[in-house]
Scaffold this motif. Structure first.
Motif, PDB file in Angstrom:
ATOM      1  N   LEU A   1      75.000  51.386  61.476  1.00  0.00           N
ATOM      2  CA  LEU A   1      75.616  51.818  60.222  1.00  0.00           C
ATOM      3  C   LEU A   1      75.899  53.317  60.206  1.00  0.00           C
ATOM      4  CD1 LEU A   1      73.645  49.638  57.636  1.00  0.00           C
ATOM      5  CD2 LEU A   1      76.005  49.349  58.395  1.00  0.00           C
ATOM      6  N   GLY A   2      75.883  53.945  61.399  1.00  0.00           N
ATOM      7  CA  GLY A   2      76.373  55.301  61.502  1.00  0.00           C
ATOM      8  C   GLY A   2      75.353  56.417  61.535  1.00  0.00           C
ATOM      9  N   ILE A   3      74.071  56.100  61.667  1.00  0.00           N
ATOM     10  CA  ILE A   3      73.041  57.137  61.764  1.00  0.00           C
ATOM     11  C   ILE A   3      72.643  57.270  63.230  1.00  0.00           C
ATOM     12  CG2 ILE A   3      70.770  57.910  60.969  1.00  0.00           C
ATOM     13  CD1 ILE A   3      71.076  56.085  58.546  1.00  0.00           C
ATOM     14  N   THR A   4      72.696  58.473  63.775  1.00  0.00           N
ATOM     15  CA  THR A   4      72.424  58.662  65.206  1.00  0.00           C
ATOM     16  C   THR A   4      70.956  58.408  65.529  1.00  0.00           C
ATOM     17  OG1 THR A   4      71.878  61.020  65.030  1.00  0.00           O
ATOM     18  CG2 THR A   4      74.219  60.436  65.280  1.00  0.00           C
ATOM     19  N   LEU A   5      70.695  58.100  66.787  1.00  0.00           N
ATOM     20  CA  LEU A   5      69.315  57.865  67.232  1.00  0.00           C
ATOM     21  C   LEU A   5      68.460  59.105  67.002  1.00  0.00           C
ATOM     22  CD1 LEU A   5      69.899  55.945  70.608  1.00  0.00           C
ATOM     23  CD2 LEU A   5      69.347  54.972  68.363  1.00  0.00           C
ATOM     24  N   GLU A   6      69.025  60.280  67.218  1.00  0.00           N
ATOM     25  CA  GLU A   6      68.267  61.527  67.039  1.00  0.00           C
ATOM     26  C   GLU A   6      67.917  61.746  65.561  1.00  0.00           C
ATOM     27  OE1 GLU A   6      70.979  61.208  68.888  1.00  0.00           O
ATOM     28  OE2 GLU A   6      70.050  61.443  70.874  1.00  0.00           O
ATOM     29  N   GLU A   7      68.834  61.399  64.668  1.00  0.00           N
ATOM     30  CA  GLU A   7      68.586  61.569  63.229  1.00  0.00           C
ATOM     31  C   GLU A   7      67.453  60.667  62.748  1.00  0.00           C
ATOM     32  OE1 GLU A   7      72.671  62.695  60.950  1.00  0.00           O
ATOM     33  OE2 GLU A   7      72.725  60.801  62.063  1.00  0.00           O
ATOM     34  N   LEU A   8      67.159  59.619  63.517  1.00  0.00           N
ATOM     35  CA  LEU A   8      66.133  58.657  63.110  1.00  0.00           C
ATOM     36  C   LEU A   8      64.734  59.051  63.585  1.00  0.00           C
ATOM     37  CD1 LEU A   8      68.156  55.388  63.803  1.00  0.00           C
ATOM     38  CD2 LEU A   8      67.584  56.353  61.563  1.00  0.00           C
ATOM     39  N   LYS A   9      64.617  60.080  64.418  1.00  0.00           N
ATOM     40  CA  LYS A   9      63.310  60.464  64.957  1.00  0.00           C
ATOM     41  C   LYS A   9      62.331  60.852  63.847  1.00  0.00           C
ATOM     42  CE  LYS A   9      62.701  62.527  68.867  1.00  0.00           C
ATOM     43  NZ  LYS A   9      62.696  63.417  70.048  1.00  0.00           N
ATOM     44  N   ALA A  10      62.768  61.695  62.933  1.00  0.00           N
ATOM     45  CA  ALA A  10      61.879  62.174  61.859  1.00  0.00           C
ATOM     46  C   ALA A  10      61.443  61.050  60.934  1.00  0.00           C
ATOM     47  CB  ALA A  10      62.554  63.303  61.079  1.00  0.00           C
ATOM     48  N   PRO A  11      62.353  60.211  60.431  1.00  0.00           N
ATOM     49  CA  PRO A  11      61.896  59.122  59.550  1.00  0.00           C
ATOM     50  C   PRO A  11      60.996  58.101  60.245  1.00  0.00           C
ATOM     51  CG  PRO A  11      64.262  58.945  59.960  1.00  0.00           C
ATOM     52  CD  PRO A  11      63.827  60.278  60.476  1.00  0.00           C
ATOM     53  N   VAL A  12      61.237  57.873  61.552  1.00  0.00           N
ATOM     54  CA  VAL A  12      60.349  56.963  62.292  1.00  0.00           C
ATOM     55  C   VAL A  12      58.945  57.565  62.365  1.00  0.00           C
ATOM     56  CG1 VAL A  12      59.831  55.980  64.568  1.00  0.00           C
ATOM     57  CG2 VAL A  12      62.142  55.798  63.624  1.00  0.00           C
ATOM     58  N   ARG A  13      58.874  58.874  62.600  1.00  0.00           N
ATOM     59  CA  ARG A  13      57.575  59.552  62.692  1.00  0.00           C
ATOM     60  C   ARG A  13      56.819  59.494  61.360  1.00  0.00           C
ATOM     61  NH1 ARG A  13      59.444  63.772  64.906  1.00  0.00           N
ATOM     62  NH2 ARG A  13      59.607  65.099  63.067  1.00  0.00           N
ATOM     63  N   LYS A  14      57.563  59.391  60.248  1.00  0.00           N
ATOM     64  CA  LYS A  14      56.941  59.399  58.920  1.00  0.00           C
ATOM     65  C   LYS A  14      56.687  57.987  58.364  1.00  0.00           C
ATOM     66  CE  LYS A  14      59.163  63.777  57.703  1.00  0.00           C
ATOM     67  NZ  LYS A  14      60.198  64.422  56.846  1.00  0.00           N
ATOM     68  N   LEU A  15      57.050  56.965  59.132  1.00  0.00           N
ATOM     69  CA  LEU A  15      56.861  55.596  58.638  1.00  0.00           C
ATOM     70  C   LEU A  15      55.397  55.331  58.303  1.00  0.00           C
ATOM     71  CD1 LEU A  15      59.116  53.427  61.004  1.00  0.00           C
ATOM     72  CD2 LEU A  15      59.520  53.960  58.592  1.00  0.00           C
ATOM     73  N   GLU A  16      55.183  54.619  57.225  1.00  0.00           N
ATOM     74  CA  GLU A  16      53.826  54.251  56.821  1.00  0.00           C
ATOM     75  C   GLU A  16      53.645  52.751  56.955  1.00  0.00           C
ATOM     76  OE1 GLU A  16      53.212  55.664  52.878  1.00  0.00           O
ATOM     77  OE2 GLU A  16      53.245  57.788  53.453  1.00  0.00           O
ATOM     78  N   SER A  17      52.407  52.352  57.168  1.00  0.00           N
ATOM     79  CA  SER A  17      52.110  50.922  57.267  1.00  0.00           C
ATOM     80  C   SER A  17      52.435  50.225  55.954  1.00  0.00           C
ATOM     81  CB  SER A  17      50.636  50.704  57.595  1.00  0.00           C
ATOM     82  OG  SER A  17      50.296  51.271  58.826  1.00  0.00           O
ATOM     83  N   VAL A  18      53.030  49.053  56.062  1.00  0.00           N
ATOM     84  CA  VAL A  18      53.198  48.208  54.884  1.00  0.00           C
ATOM     85  C   VAL A  18      51.823  47.644  54.554  1.00  0.00           C
ATOM     86  CG1 VAL A  18      54.369  46.197  53.941  1.00  0.00           C
ATOM     87  CG2 VAL A  18      55.543  47.649  55.600  1.00  0.00           C
TER      88      VAL A  18
END
Length: 520
Positions: free
Chosen positions: A371-388
């Motif tokens: 949907l247009g978000i680069t792999l590099e742009e996703l590094k920070a949000p992946v690092r901040k993911l919290e457990s459901v």
């Protein structure tokens, strides 16, 4: 004096009826207001209630026949009914309390009308008849709840259709909204939360909250939260019967779809794994020819159906689309690399653990990148993911760590949780009441779970001796030491035993696998 005794007896009857009705309405709510599911539940879980109240009914009939004094059967029946009802007094320890929704209030009103009948008759017919009638009405409470639901059904259908039509109108007023349907036997809630975090980098996102994954849960989200400013709507779709996913798709008309898994879950209602697969792929049918379909190709049941659909794959073992390499998991989290079909790749870190968490993150990355978000742009949000919450949620406390995987366990999820436990460094402990809703395969699959646990765990605490017998059998068959197995009748008892274990300096890693709902 007679009127006083009659009044006290009527009060006892009303009190008992209210307590019993509240309990069975609560179970009906937990059984998703499904009459067939509730009836099946009653036959398997309400035997004690029915037997005890049948005895009271027989006593009331016999005393009414042989007693010359009508007050004796009246008072004795009232006292017995009252004593039996006392355990149903709410104690405030329900895992999921009864929600007094508008539907429940309408159900209560209809029940109240039904239960006024014996009170009126008490003054109109001989007491020898009215006393057994009162006892009969209490005996029939579980079925009266279903009768009240049947009486209300035309009204409930009309109300539901009004809400559905209103939700469709709201969706029609958002022509630029992209709807992403997410379903699967397991993993759908995690993917929804991960997608929300990743897509929010670029888009204004609305997701169905918590477990609002039924048609009316989705409708409630749309009517209460959807705004014209939203770009994306993440719609989780749950199912227990064939056609459930299609019903939601017919409301929201998803643009894209994600199928996270197809597995042995809710077999009791689905009947077969083929029906599970057919239902999950109702989402694929809904997006066919108009949007992207993302499939977890590590899942064998998805692999077999995938050739029928144009799709984008993701996984760890499958390398045909987005895939993971260099996976490293510890109790501190996970590190891995995601490769895209474009040939680009990116390294990620997350505090989450477990192979299937990484697969779910890969799926979310696949959708976000497409949907247009680069792999590099996703590094920070992946690092901040919290457990459901309760889905391989890592909780560090003092000298022990809890891996909370207590939400609605299934064979594949339990296997993945054991794999996550095996990768930790410490004394590996399993606490579980076993898996449910697996139909005719429930014993077999729980026994396999016990066999698999024997390979990984240093100690196993089983909650509920009857429920966990298949797991115990699997452990025993695998040669697991009996002194490393503790059978408790409650979770609190099991945890006390776990907390008291000596570990020779090792950190305790406690896997909580499943937590049975109040209707089990």
């Amino acid at each position: 004096m007679i009127n006083l005794f009659m009044a006290l007896s009527v009060l006892a009857y009303i009190f008992a009826a209210c307590l019993s009705a509240r309990h069975f309405i609560h179970m009906f709510q937990l059984n998703s207001y499904k009459p067939r599911v509730q009836a099946k539940w009653l036959f398997s879980h309400a035997s004690t209630y029915m037997v005890v109240h049948l005895i009271v009914l027989v006593i009331a009939v016999v005393l009414s026949v042989i007693s010359e004094n009508s007050l004796i059967p009246l008072l004795l029946s009232a006292i017995l009914i009252l004593l039996i009802a006392l355990p149903d007094i709410p104690k405030g320890n329900d895992k999921v309390p009864l929600k007094y929704t508008a539907r429940v209030k309408r159900l209560i009103l209809t029940l109240a009308i039904l239960y006024i009948i014996p009170i009126i008759l008490l003054w109109l017919i001989p007491m020898k008849i009215s006393v057994p009638l009162m006892a009969l009405w209490i005996f029939l409470v579980p079925w009266m709840v279903l009768l009240a639901n049947l009486i209300n059904r035309p009204m409930e259908l009309a109300i539901n259709q009004h809400y559905i039509n209103d939700a469709k109108r709201i969706l029609a007023d958002c022509p630029n909204l992209t709807v992403i349907g997410i379903t699967g036997s397991f993993g759908k809630t995690s993917v929804k939360y991960f997608l929300d975090s990743l897509l929010s980098v670029k888009y204004n996102v609305l997701k169905t909250p918590g477990n609002f994954n039924t048609p009316l849960g989705v409708v409630k989200t749309i009517r209460g939260s959807l705004r014209a400013t939203h770009d994306l709507f993440l719609c989780e779709m749950g199912a227990k019967n064939v056609g459930d996913i299609k019903e939601i798709c017919d409301i929201v008309h998803p643009t894209h779809g994600v199928i996270t898994s197809v597995g042995e879950m809710h077999l009791e209602s689905f009947g077969s794994i083929e029906n599970v697969k057919k239902t999950k792929f109702e989402l694929a049918d809904a997006v066919k020819g108009k949007g992207m379909l993302f499939l977890n190709m590590d899942n064998e049941n998805i692999q077999s159906a995938a050739p029928n659909y144009e799709h984008i794959s993701y996984g760890i073992d499958d390398r045909s689309g987005y895939y993971v390499t260099d996976l490293s998991i510890s109790e501190k989290g996970s590190e891995f690399t995601v490769h895209a079909p474009s040939g680009r790749s990116c390294e990620y870190r997350t505090p989450l653990i477990g192979r299937h968490n990484v697969v779910n993150i890969c799926g979310a990355i696949a959708v976000a990148n497409s949907l247009g978000i680069t792999l590099e742009e996703l590094k920070a949000p992946v690092r901040k993911l919290e457990s459901v919450p309760h889905r391989l949620q890592l909780i560090n406390k003092g000298d022990y760590t809890v891996i909370d995987d207590a939400y609605n366990s299934n064979p594949s999820g339990a296997r993945a949780a054991l794999e996550a436990l095996s990768m930790t460094d410490g004394m590996k402990i399993l606490v579980t009441p076993g898996m449910i809703e697996l139909g005719s395969r429930q014993y077999e699959l729980n026994k396999e779970f016990g066999t698999e646990a024997a390979v990984v765990c240093d100690f196993v605490a089983l909650v509920g001796s009857a429920q966990t017998k298949p797991i115990h059998d699997g452990l025993t068959e695998a040669g697991y030491p009996e002194d490393k197995i503790f059978v408790a009748e409650s979770l609190s008892e099991a945890m006390r035993a776990v907390y008291s274990l000596t570990t020779d300096g090792k950190r305790k890693i406690i896997l909580l696998e499943n937590d049975l709902p109040d209707n089990y």
